[in-house]
Design a protein around this motif. Structure first.
Motif, PDB file in Angstrom:
ATOM      1  N   ARG A  33      52.450  73.952 105.691  1.00  5.03           N
ATOM      2  CA  ARG A  33      52.493  72.565 105.234  1.00  5.03           C
ATOM      3  C   ARG A  33      52.017  71.544 106.266  1.00  5.03           C
ATOM      4  O   ARG A  33      52.147  70.340 106.044  1.00  5.03           O
ATOM      5  N   THR A  34      51.468  72.007 107.388  1.00  5.97           N
ATOM      6  CA  THR A  34      50.887  71.085 108.373  1.00  5.97           C
ATOM      7  C   THR A  34      49.473  71.546 108.697  1.00  5.97           C
ATOM      8  O   THR A  34      49.177  72.748 108.646  1.00  5.97           O
ATOM      9  N   LYS A  35      48.618  70.610 109.042  1.00  9.70           N
ATOM     10  CA  LYS A  35      47.235  70.969 109.344  1.00  9.70           C
ATOM     11  C   LYS A  35      47.125  71.871 110.573  1.00  9.70           C
ATOM     12  O   LYS A  35      46.504  72.938 110.488  1.00  9.70           O
ATOM     13  N   GLU A  79      59.324  64.926  98.715  1.00 10.07           N
ATOM     14  CA  GLU A  79      58.896  66.139  99.398  1.00 10.07           C
ATOM     15  C   GLU A  79      59.700  67.353  98.911  1.00 10.07           C
ATOM     16  O   GLU A  79      59.172  68.433  98.802  1.00 10.07           O
ATOM     17  N   LYS A  80      60.973  67.160  98.594  1.00  9.19           N
ATOM     18  CA  LYS A  80      61.823  68.256  98.134  1.00  9.19           C
ATOM     19  C   LYS A  80      61.340  68.820  96.804  1.00  9.19           C
ATOM     20  O   LYS A  80      61.442  69.997  96.561  1.00  9.19           O
ATOM     21  N   PHE A 120      52.099  74.587  96.142  1.00  8.12           N
ATOM     22  CA  PHE A 120      50.774  74.439  95.554  1.00  8.12           C
ATOM     23  C   PHE A 120      50.441  72.998  95.174  1.00  8.12           C
ATOM     24  O   PHE A 120      49.310  72.688  94.831  1.00  8.12           O
ATOM     25  N   GLU A 121      51.427  72.099  95.236  1.00  2.35           N
ATOM     26  CA  GLU A 121      51.197  70.666  95.042  1.00  2.35           C
ATOM     27  C   GLU A 121      51.063  69.947  96.379  1.00  2.35           C
ATOM     28  O   GLU A 121      50.573  68.833  96.434  1.00  2.35           O
ATOM     29  N   ASP A 122      51.530  70.588  97.438  1.00  2.00           N
ATOM     30  CA  ASP A 122      51.501  70.000  98.770  1.00  2.00           C
ATOM     31  C   ASP A 122      50.046  69.802  99.211  1.00  2.00           C
ATOM     32  O   ASP A 122      49.230  70.720  99.086  1.00  2.00           O
ATOM     33  N   PRO A 123      49.702  68.602  99.719  1.00  2.00           N
ATOM     34  CA  PRO A 123      48.311  68.326 100.086  1.00  2.00           C
ATOM     35  C   PRO A 123      47.736  69.305 101.120  1.00  2.00           C
ATOM     36  O   PRO A 123      46.557  69.629 101.071  1.00  2.00           O
ATOM     37  N   LYS A 139      44.461  78.503 100.080  1.00  2.00           N
ATOM     38  CA  LYS A 139      43.046  78.717  99.732  1.00  2.00           C
ATOM     39  C   LYS A 139      42.270  79.267 100.926  1.00  2.00           C
ATOM     40  O   LYS A 139      41.496  80.224 100.793  1.00  2.00           O
ATOM     41  N   ASN A 140      42.493  78.687 102.110  1.00  2.00           N
ATOM     42  CA  ASN A 140      41.775  79.145 103.299  1.00  2.00           C
ATOM     43  C   ASN A 140      42.180  80.558 103.710  1.00  2.00           C
ATOM     44  O   ASN A 140      41.354  81.312 104.219  1.00  2.00           O
ATOM     45  N   LEU A 141      43.430  80.926 103.488  1.00  2.00           N
ATOM     46  CA  LEU A 141      43.853  82.302 103.755  1.00  2.00           C
ATOM     47  C   LEU A 141      43.171  83.278 102.796  1.00  2.00           C
ATOM     48  O   LEU A 141      42.759  84.374 103.192  1.00  2.00           O
TER      49      LEU A 141
END
Length: 184
Positions: free
Chosen positions: A98-100, A141-142, A147-150, A157-159
């Motif tokens: 959930r973090t870049k 956030e809760k 899959f909705e998290d930006p 997807k990147n994995l």
């Protein structure tokens, strides 16, 4: 305040580094061998400072600061960090996704090692991510699923894209098995 003993802390000592924009670059610098990927993860200034072989001036002549080749040194360090990085990625999968900086690190740990325990942790986090959002934070956030998290959905997807270029695709296979019929 008194310093906490790292053994008493529930968090991994690497977690703070992994979630930091600048701290994670240290680990990414060691994990990423491919020049094209390095150009995507580091800005031009960082690239110019971090990757050339360091030299010092000695008797009017530039002399390398290490006898070892930079790639040999990188491989030795990453071999030493293998277990701590896999443990970090396995224990803190949801936070990293959930973090870049965390998701970049997670992707590179997966790409470098393809550990089975990380694949399992990723699939379990994705399964739980469908049902509930983050445990901490504000109310919005809760209620947000992974899959909705930006950042979370892009991390997944990147994995999956890492597996697109490999012959065996452990995460993609397990992802499909674990979430079959549950995603649109």
């Amino acid at each position: 305040p008194p310093r906490k003993d790292p053994k008493e802390s529930k968090e991994s000592p690497l977690l703070e580094i992994a979630l930091s924009d600048t701290g994670s670059k240290l680990l990414l610098m060691l994990l990423i061998a491919d020049k094209e990927t390095r150009h995507k993860c580091f800005d031009p200034y960082e690239h110019s400072v971090l990757f050339p072989d360091p030299t010092i001036m000695e008797d009017g002549e530039e002399v390398p600061t290490s006898r070892k080749d930079a790639e040999v040194r990188r491989k030795e360090l990453i071999k030493y960090l293998r277990e701590p990085l896999i443990e970090l990625a396995t224990k803190h999968t949801n936070e990293l996704l959930r973090t870049k900086p965390g998701s970049l690190l997670l992707r590179e740990v997966y790409a470098a090692y393809h550990p089975k325990e990380l694949v399992q942790a990723l699939v379990e986090t994705c399964q739980l991510g469908l049902e509930k959002g983050v445990v901490k934070g504000d109310e919005a956030e809760k209620s947000m699923s992974l899959f909705e998290d930006p950042k979370g959905h892009l991390a997944v997807k990147n994995l999956l894209l890492v597996d697109a270029t490999s012959e065996d695709a452990p995460f993609a296979s397990e992802f499909v098995k674990g979430l079959k019929g549950r995603l649109m």
